[in-house]
Write a protein that holds these residues in place. Structure first.
Motif, PDB file in Angstrom:
ATOM      1  N   LYS A 104       0.300  -1.489   0.507  1.00 38.84           N
ATOM      2  CA  LYS A 104      -0.183   0.038   0.238  1.00 38.84           C
ATOM      3  C   LYS A 104       0.457   1.001  -0.205  1.00 38.84           C
ATOM      4  N   ALA A 105       1.498   1.680  -1.466  1.00 27.02           N
ATOM      5  CA  ALA A 105       2.114   2.637  -1.306  1.00 27.02           C
ATOM      6  C   ALA A 105       1.134   4.093  -0.922  1.00 27.02           C
ATOM      7  N   SER A 106       2.142   4.845  -0.255  1.00 22.73           N
ATOM      8  CA  SER A 106       1.174   5.859   0.264  1.00 22.73           C
ATOM      9  C   SER A 106       1.350   6.883  -1.069  1.00 22.73           C
ATOM     10  N   ALA A 107      -0.043   6.016  -1.789  1.00 18.82           N
ATOM     11  CA  ALA A 107      -0.645   6.627  -3.223  1.00 18.82           C
ATOM     12  C   ALA A 107      -1.808   7.568  -3.266  1.00 18.82           C
ATOM     13  N   ASP A 131      14.490 -15.465  -2.112  1.00 15.66           N
ATOM     14  CA  ASP A 131      12.999 -15.869  -1.727  1.00 15.66           C
ATOM     15  C   ASP A 131      11.577 -14.761  -2.358  1.00 15.66           C
ATOM     16  N   THR A 132      11.798 -13.865  -2.466  1.00 13.87           N
ATOM     17  CA  THR A 132      10.957 -12.771  -2.509  1.00 13.87           C
ATOM     18  C   THR A 132      10.670 -11.975  -3.882  1.00 13.87           C
ATOM     19  N   THR A 133       9.426 -12.358  -4.559  1.00 16.18           N
ATOM     20  CA  THR A 133       9.406 -11.725  -5.421  1.00 16.18           C
ATOM     21  C   THR A 133       8.255 -10.704  -5.397  1.00 16.18           C
ATOM     22  N   PHE A 134       8.995  -9.897  -6.258  1.00 16.26           N
ATOM     23  CA  PHE A 134       8.211  -8.299  -6.862  1.00 16.26           C
ATOM     24  C   PHE A 134       7.690  -8.308  -7.684  1.00 16.26           C
ATOM     25  N   VAL A 135       6.229  -8.336  -7.382  1.00  8.66           N
ATOM     26  CA  VAL A 135       5.336  -8.616  -8.796  1.00  8.66           C
ATOM     27  C   VAL A 135       4.394  -7.440  -8.950  1.00  8.66           C
ATOM     28  N   TYR A 136       4.676  -6.818  -9.775  1.00  2.00           N
ATOM     29  CA  TYR A 136       3.732  -5.575 -10.495  1.00  2.00           C
ATOM     30  C   TYR A 136       2.871  -5.786 -11.495  1.00  2.00           C
ATOM     31  N   ASN A 137       1.142  -5.756 -10.677  1.00  3.33           N
ATOM     32  CA  ASN A 137       0.005  -5.944 -11.864  1.00  3.33           C
ATOM     33  C   ASN A 137       0.312  -5.069 -12.551  1.00  3.33           C
ATOM     34  N   ARG A 138       0.448  -5.139 -14.435  1.00  4.95           N
ATOM     35  CA  ARG A 138       0.187  -3.463 -14.892  1.00  4.95           C
ATOM     36  C   ARG A 138      -1.028  -3.435 -14.837  1.00  4.95           C
ATOM     37  N   GLN A 139      -2.104  -4.079 -14.629  1.00  3.93           N
ATOM     38  CA  GLN A 139      -3.925  -4.125 -14.515  1.00  3.93           C
ATOM     39  C   GLN A 139      -3.940  -3.355 -13.542  1.00  3.93           C
ATOM     40  N   SER A 140      -3.663  -3.604 -12.362  1.00  3.96           N
ATOM     41  CA  SER A 140      -3.865  -3.173 -11.749  1.00  3.96           C
ATOM     42  C   SER A 140      -2.788  -1.897 -11.211  1.00  3.96           C
ATOM     43  N   THR A 147      -0.585  -2.167  -8.765  1.00 10.28           N
ATOM     44  CA  THR A 147       0.056  -2.517  -8.255  1.00 10.28           C
ATOM     45  C   THR A 147       1.051  -3.217  -7.908  1.00 10.28           C
ATOM     46  N   THR A 148       1.830  -2.769  -6.832  1.00  6.94           N
ATOM     47  CA  THR A 148       3.044  -3.944  -6.147  1.00  6.94           C
ATOM     48  C   THR A 148       2.315  -4.874  -5.297  1.00  6.94           C
ATOM     49  N   HIS A 149       3.194  -6.597  -5.691  1.00  3.86           N
ATOM     50  CA  HIS A 149       2.289  -7.184  -4.450  1.00  3.86           C
ATOM     51  C   HIS A 149       3.910  -7.799  -4.433  1.00  3.86           C
TER      52      HIS A 149
END
Lengths: 267, 309, 102
Positions: free
Chosen positions: A35-38, C28-37, C39-41
């Protein structure tokens, strides 16, 4: 996305996954959403406004070609513009937008006095290019095509001109004093003053210095644009600029407009 | 348009340009059109930003427009107040007019935080040397600004005290040097090691207590066009009397904290994601705990020596 | 058509919107950027394994429950159906699962 195979992993890796599965069984989420402060900034971006520091004038022809500059143009009560002023304005314009840039409602209704582009040159559509000494008399050949659009939602005709072109329902009279600035001119004029001294083939819009434009004022609740008045025309052209050149400085207010388009994109 | 130092402009010209909203301050990647009629703000600006570049000309293309003004006509004359107006609505309590400099600085911060659409902004200080950049992440009471100011005295160049400005195309950090904001006890600490003449007068009674500014250095302005590649990210934690300690952080944790500190990460979107990930690929992150500035400097120097050039 | 409320039908195959995802891993951690939303997960090894599993080919819910443990290299007792369903729900909630055939 490149999906890597995970089959060949060491024992420690498998053990870490087992541990995570146990956590999963205990109800621990496996996906975390940042939840970025966006939210607030996005809304603030939507609220942005920009100031046009000095008097800015816009000339539009029947094909929706537009020139932005600071020159003035004499205008008769009938709305006709002095041709020599028009020539001078076009030659000294800071920004020139190709045909189709200004939406229909900002263009003159008709062009009964004839467009003297073969005389003035430098217009796509008629006559030789004034700026092209080797003129080839091929009207379209001397006319630079509209640059490619990067944005897939850009529609070349009909809805052209509104910022970002995604709302697709704008309206307006071209003369909305509430939104500042004023739209001058009207399509049909008389030829009483004779010759090509005056023309009705253009409309002239003026934005006074220190005018503040809040793009969100032109945005309806469902995200479509309602562009009107000189300021609305300015936004339409800013949207064109953004489509063609991106947020590459150069055009006042472009960052503000981009923020709103980004906001809409994310909705 | 031409560039001149603010100090090269006659005072009456500065006054006129400010009153017309045409003082175009060119700092790092941004040009800000400043506008104010407040004498205190003008005085602060001409003193603290004296070596800064001003674009001189009829009009300039600007990234931000900022006016520092009275909230209304009445408050221009009676129990005078002042607000920063960045051109969009932002809730802020008007301050007494004597806090005009704070208004100016807060307004400039607001512009960068909420109106930068080409760079990803993270709340952090950044210094660098020829090896690369150190990002000092902001934590409440962590001592970011004090550590930043202390590192300036150790030969590091200041990129920014308030923002890590990440170029979305290159993943390099951009410089936006401004006076370093110091609060409460850190004012005297920095006065000691930087010299009293390098720190502004103290503003008392601000919403954050006492505030003063460490003066901009000419050398930082002269190198402001040089980006820096991040090499080290620090999450400082000040605890009175604490023994100095260092703990290596998982880069994923650092990424999470940086994203959470960003006012525009979500607005920039995918380019910000790429730039941040690329930046983090080449860095190490540490949490450092310290009880005084000397200890924090020692810790940072040790960590920095271990970083490959 | 509401599909996420009852995904157990064997005629429904589930895949992943791989084109919507941009990923970057740190250990072990993967950052996933969702182009549609936009949002970063953050995914752990288990959620990332599910993404990879469903990227191989679309599967029905029953197949997912049956085959995911083996894909993970564990037996079914270590990866019970409830965990798989909840993980499936988490991925669906953030808009990454695609109903590819009905």
């Amino acid at each position: 996305m490149v999906v890597a195979k995970l089959q060949e992993k060491d024992k420690g890796f498998l053990e870490r996954r087992r541990h995570l599965l146990r956590l999963g069984a205990a109800g621990v989420p496996m996906v975390l959403t940042l939840k970025a402060s966006a939210t607030e900034p996005v809304h603030s971006a939507l609220d942005c406004a920009f100031v046009i520091p000095s008097a800015t004038n816009i000339l539009v022809d029947v094909d929706g070609k537009a020139w932005i500059g600071d020159g003035d143009i004499q205008e008769k009560n009938s709305g006709e513009l002095k041709t020599s002023d028009v020539t001078s304005f076009k030659q000294n314009a800071e920004f020139v937008f190709p045909s189709g840039s200004a939406p229909d409602q900002f263009r003159p209704d008709e062009c009964s006095t004839g467009d003297d582009d073969d005389y003035w040159g430098n217009d796509c559509g008629w006559g030789n290019d004034y700026d092209e000494p080797t003129g080839d008399n091929d009207d379209q050949g001397s006319c630079q095509a509209d640059p490619d659009r990067n944005t897939p939602w850009f529609e070349e005709e009909g809805e052209d001109g509104e910022p970002g072109n995604r709302g697709n329902s704008y309206s307006g009279s071209g003369n909305d004093y509430q939104h500042g600035g004023k739209g001058k001119g009207k399509g049909k004029g008389d030829d009483d003053d004779g010759g090509s001294a005056w023309t009705d083939c253009y409309k002239f819009y003026q934005i006074s210095s220190n005018t503040t434009i809040s793009p969100a004022d032109y945005l309806s609740g469902n995200g479509s644009w309602n562009l009107s008045g000189a300021n609305g025309l300015y936004l339409a052209l800013a949207g064109k600029y953004l489509d063609t050149y991106g947020n590459d400085g150069g055009f006042p207010g472009i960052s503000c407009l981009l923020s709103i388009l980004n906001y809409l994109e994310y909705q | 348009m031409k560039n001149v130092a603010l100090s090269d402009l006659p005072p009456e010209t500065v006054k006129r340009l400010l009153s017309e909203g045409r003082l175009y301050l060119h700092l790092g990647p941004y040009v800000t059109a400043l506008s104010t009629k407040d004498a205190g703000v003008r005085e602060f600006l001409t003193d603290m930003y004296q070596d800064c570049s001003i674009l001189v000309g009829e009009e300039a293309l600007v990234d931000f427009s900022l006016e520092v003004r009275a909230p209304n006509l009445v408050r221009r004359y009676i129990r005078r107040q002042i607000v920063a107006d960045p051109g969009f609505y932002f809730p802020a309590v008007p301050l007494p007019v004597k806090l005009g400099p704070l208004c100016l600085e807060m307004g400039m911060n607001l512009c960068v935080a909420l109106q930068s659409f080409r760079q990803a902004i993270f709340h952090a200080g950044v210094v660098s040397d020829q090896k690369g950049g150190i990002v000092i992440a902001a934590r409440s009471g962590g001592g970011k600004s004090t550590l930043t100011a202390a590192l300036m005295e150790e030969g590091f160049r200041l990129l920014s005290d308030e923002f890590a400005i990440l170029c979305a195309e290159t993943s390099f950090l951009l410089a936006y040097p401004r006076p370093v904001s110091l609060k409460n006890q850190s004012i005297d600490v920095v006065r000691v090691f930087a010299g009293a003449d390098q720190v502004s007068d103290r503003l008392t009674g601000t919403p954050k207590g006492d505030i003063a500014y460490r003066r901009l250095r000419k050398s930082d302005l002269e190198t402001a066009n040089l980006p820096a590649k991040a090499k080290l990210i620090l999450f400082p934690r000040f605890q009175a009397e604490a023994a100095p300690a260092v703990e290596k952080m998982d880069i994923a944790d650092a990424a999470m904290q940086l994203i959470a500190s960003s006012p525009n990460y979500q607005v920039i979107g995918e380019p910000a994601f790429h730039a941040l990930m690329q930046m983090l690929d080449g860095v190490e992150a540490y949490e450092i705990t310290y009880g005084n500035t000397e200890d924090s400097l020692m810790l940072v120097k040790d960590l920095w020596e271990a970083v490959d050039g | 058509m509401t599909v996420s409320a009852n995904p157990n039908n064997d005629h429904w195959l589930w895949g992943v919107y791989t084109n919507h995802m941009v990923t970057h891993s740190f250990g072990d951690t993967t950052f996933v950027y969702n182009r549609q939303s936009g949002t970063t997960h953050i995914f752990n090894l288990v959620s990332m394994a599910m993404i990879e599993f469903l990227s191989e080919k679309p599967r029905s819910m029953n197949e997912i429950i049956r085959d995911f443990p083996a894909y993970m290299g564990v037996d079914a007792a270590e990866c019970p159906a409830g965990v798989v369903r909840r993980l499936f729900g988490e991925l669906d909630e953030i808009g990454l699962l695609e109903l590819v055939q009905s």
